[in-house]
Design an enzyme around this catalytic site. Structure first.
Site, PDB file in Angstrom:
ATOM      1  CE  LYS A   1     -36.569 -17.780  52.930  1.00 58.33           C
ATOM      2  NZ  LYS A   1     -35.578 -16.775  53.330  1.00 58.33           N
TER       3      LYS A   1
ATOM      4  CG  ASP B   1     -43.444   0.387  52.094  1.00 56.56           C
ATOM      5  OD1 ASP B   1     -44.552  -0.138  51.845  1.00 56.56           O
ATOM      6  OD2 ASP B   1     -42.545  -0.217  52.696  1.00 56.56           O
TER       7      ASP B   1
END
Ligand code: NAI
Ligand code: PHE
Length: 364
Positions: free
Chosen positions: A87, A212
Site C-alpha cells: 500500500k 454521509d
C-alpha cells in the site's frame, strides 16, 4: 523540539512491523511524504491502492501504510490470487495547490517504475482513475484502474460493493436463514463503494439507512423510497440488522462497540477494528463481524484479474461475489465450530495460503 519523539515512534513502528520493506520518499517540491509499504511478495508483486490525504505527521502516515499493506496481503491470500500485499500513502500538505498535484503524481509514478514491479498500485481514498492515468504516464505498467478512455478498467468501487453485498447476503442467511429483503442495513459513507452498495441493497428490497458527512454524496438518495437518511452522529446508536461501514477505518473500538445496536457488522472500510481486541469485544456482544479483508477484496481482485490476468470484464463481479461468499461461509463455520473470532478464522484461512497450513499467528 518534537523531532526526537517522532523519530523514536517511527523507529519503533518500523522495528515492530513484520512486513518485508518500506520505501519512504520526501517530495521536496510539494513537501509531501510518500510511503510505500511492501508487506508480502510471497504470492506475487505487492499490490494495493494509493491513499492520498493530509496526516498529522509522518509516523501517522507510515502507520496507515503498514496496516493497509498487511490487509492487502490478506485479501489476495483469501482470494487465492497471485498478488502480494502493499500500500502507498501520499501524505500531502493540507494546503497543496491543485496545480501541484499532477507533477507530484508523475514523480510518484517514477518512484513506482524504479521499483521494477516490486509494487503495483490502484486507487484508494483520495485518488481516482483519473489520478491513475497521471501516475501511469511515468509508472506504467504497474498501475491499475486507469480510466476506460486510457485503456484501464476504471473505478474499483462497484466490484468492491458487489463483494460486500454478497457478504451481507451470507450474513443474513447465517443469522436469519433468509435473504436481505426486509432487513435494515445501515450504510455509513455513500461514496464509490457505499453508493453502489445502496443501489444493490435497494434492488434486493432491503430497508436502507444512509449517512454521509458530505451532503453531495447523499443528494441522489434523498426522497428515494426505502432509503432513510441519518445524520452522522446518529449512526452508532440507531437500531439496525446490519451495520455496513463504508467510510473510514477504526470505526469499531472500545468506545463505539458498546453503543452499537446491530446484529452484524459487514462493510467495505479497510481496517475497521481500532485494536486487535475489538474482534473479541464484538463477539462478547454477540455481534457477528464479517472481516473487512474478506468483504472488501472484490475491487482489487476483480480489476487486477481483468487487467493483469485477462479475466473477462463481464464475469469479474460474479467471480468476486463467489469468492467472498465461499470464504465468508468457511470463516463463519470455522469460527462457530472452534469458538474463535471471525477475524481469527479469517486470518487462519489467509495465513494457510500465505505461509502453508502449519503456520498461524491467530490464536484469538
Ligand atoms: P469514497 O471516498 O468514494 O467514499 C467514502 C464516503 O464516506 C465519502 O462520501 C465520505 O464523505 C464519507 N464519509 C467520510 N467520513 C464519514 C463519516 N464519519 N460518516 C459518514 N460518511 C463519511 O471511498 P470508497 O472508495 O467508497 O471507499 C470507502 C471505504 O472502503 C474506504 O475505507 C476504502 O479504503 C474502502 N475500500 C474501498 C475499495 C474500493 O474499491 N473503492 C476497496 C476496498 C476497500
Ligand atoms: N483500494 C483498493 C483496496 O483497498 C486497492 C486496489 C484497487 C488495488 C484496485 C488494486 C486495484 O482494496
Amino acid at each position: 523540539m518534537q523531532e526526537p519523539h517522532v523519530r523514536d515512534s517511527l523507529g519503533s513502528l518500523l522495528r515492530s512491523w513484520d512486513g518485508e520493506e518500506v520505501i519512504i520518499r520526501h517530495d521536496a517540491p510539494t513537501g509531501a511524504w510518500i510511503a510505500i509499504a511492501i508487506y508480502s511478495t510471497r504470492l506475487g508483486p505487492a499490490t494495493g491502492g494509493t491513499r492520498m490525504r493530509p496526516y498529522p505527521d509522518l509516523t501517522a502516515a507510515v502507520r496507515d501504510a503498514l496496516h493497509l499493506a498487511e490487509s492487502m496481503a490478506y485479501k489476495f491470500a483469501i482470494a487465492d490470487f497471485p498478488r502480494g500485499g502493499g500500500k502507498a500513502v501520499i501524505a500531502v500538505p493540507p494546503d497543496l495547490r491543485p496545480e501541484e498535484r499532477p507533477a507530484l503524481l508523475r514523480r510518484y509514478g517514477s518512484l513506482i517504475k524504479g521499483l521494477g514491479g516490486l509494487y503495483e498500485t490502484g486507487p484508494d481514498i483520495g485518488t481516482s482513475p483519473e489520478d491513475m492515468d497521471l501516475i501511469a504516464e511515468t509508472g506504467a505498467p504497474h498501475v491499475f484502474c486507469r480510466t476506460p478512455a486510457a485503456g484501464g478498467a476504471g473505478d474499483s468501487g462497484p466490484a468492491t460493493a458487489r463483494g460486500v453485498f454478497e457478504g451481507i447476503r451470507v450474513v443474513c442467511r447465517h443469522l436469519w436463514d433468509g435473504d436481505v429483503s426486509g432487513r435494515r442495513v445501515l450504510v455509513q459513507g455513500a461514496g464509490s463503494v457505499g453508493g453502489r452498495l445502496i443501489e444493490l441493497l435497494r434492488a434486493a428490497r432491503a430497508e436502507v439507512l444512509v449517512s454521509d458527512v458530505d451532503e453531495r454524496a447523499l443528494r441522489r438518495f434523498r426522497g428515494e423510497p426505502g432509503v432513510t437518511l441519518l445524520p452522522p452522529h446518529a449512526v452508532l446508536d440507531t437500531p439496525c440488522d446490519v451495520f455496513a461501514p463504508c467510510a473510514l477505518g477504526g470505526v469499531l473500538s472500545e468506545e463505539t462497540i458498546p453503543r452499537l445496536r446491530c446484529r452484524a457488522v459487514a462493510g467495505a472500510a479497510n481496517n475497521q477494528l481500532a485494536a486487535e481486541d475489538d474482534a473479541a469485544r464484538l463477539q462478547e456482544r454477540a455481534i457477528l463481524y464479517a472481516p473487512d479483508f474478506v468483504l472488501n477484496l472484490g475491487g482489487a481482485v476483480a480489476i487486477t484479474g481483468v487487467e493483469a490476468l485477462g479475466w473477462p470484464a463481464a464475469e469479474a463481479e460474479e467471480r468476486v461475489a463467489g469468492i467472498v461468499a465461499d470464504a465468508l461461509q468457511h470463516i463463519l463455520a470455522t469460527a462457530a465450530a472452534e469458538g474463535i473470532t471471525t477475524v481469527a478464522a479469517g486470518r487462519r484461512l489467509a495465513e494457510s495460503r500465505l505461509y502453508g497450513e502449519l503456520h498461524s499467528s491467530s490464536q484469538l
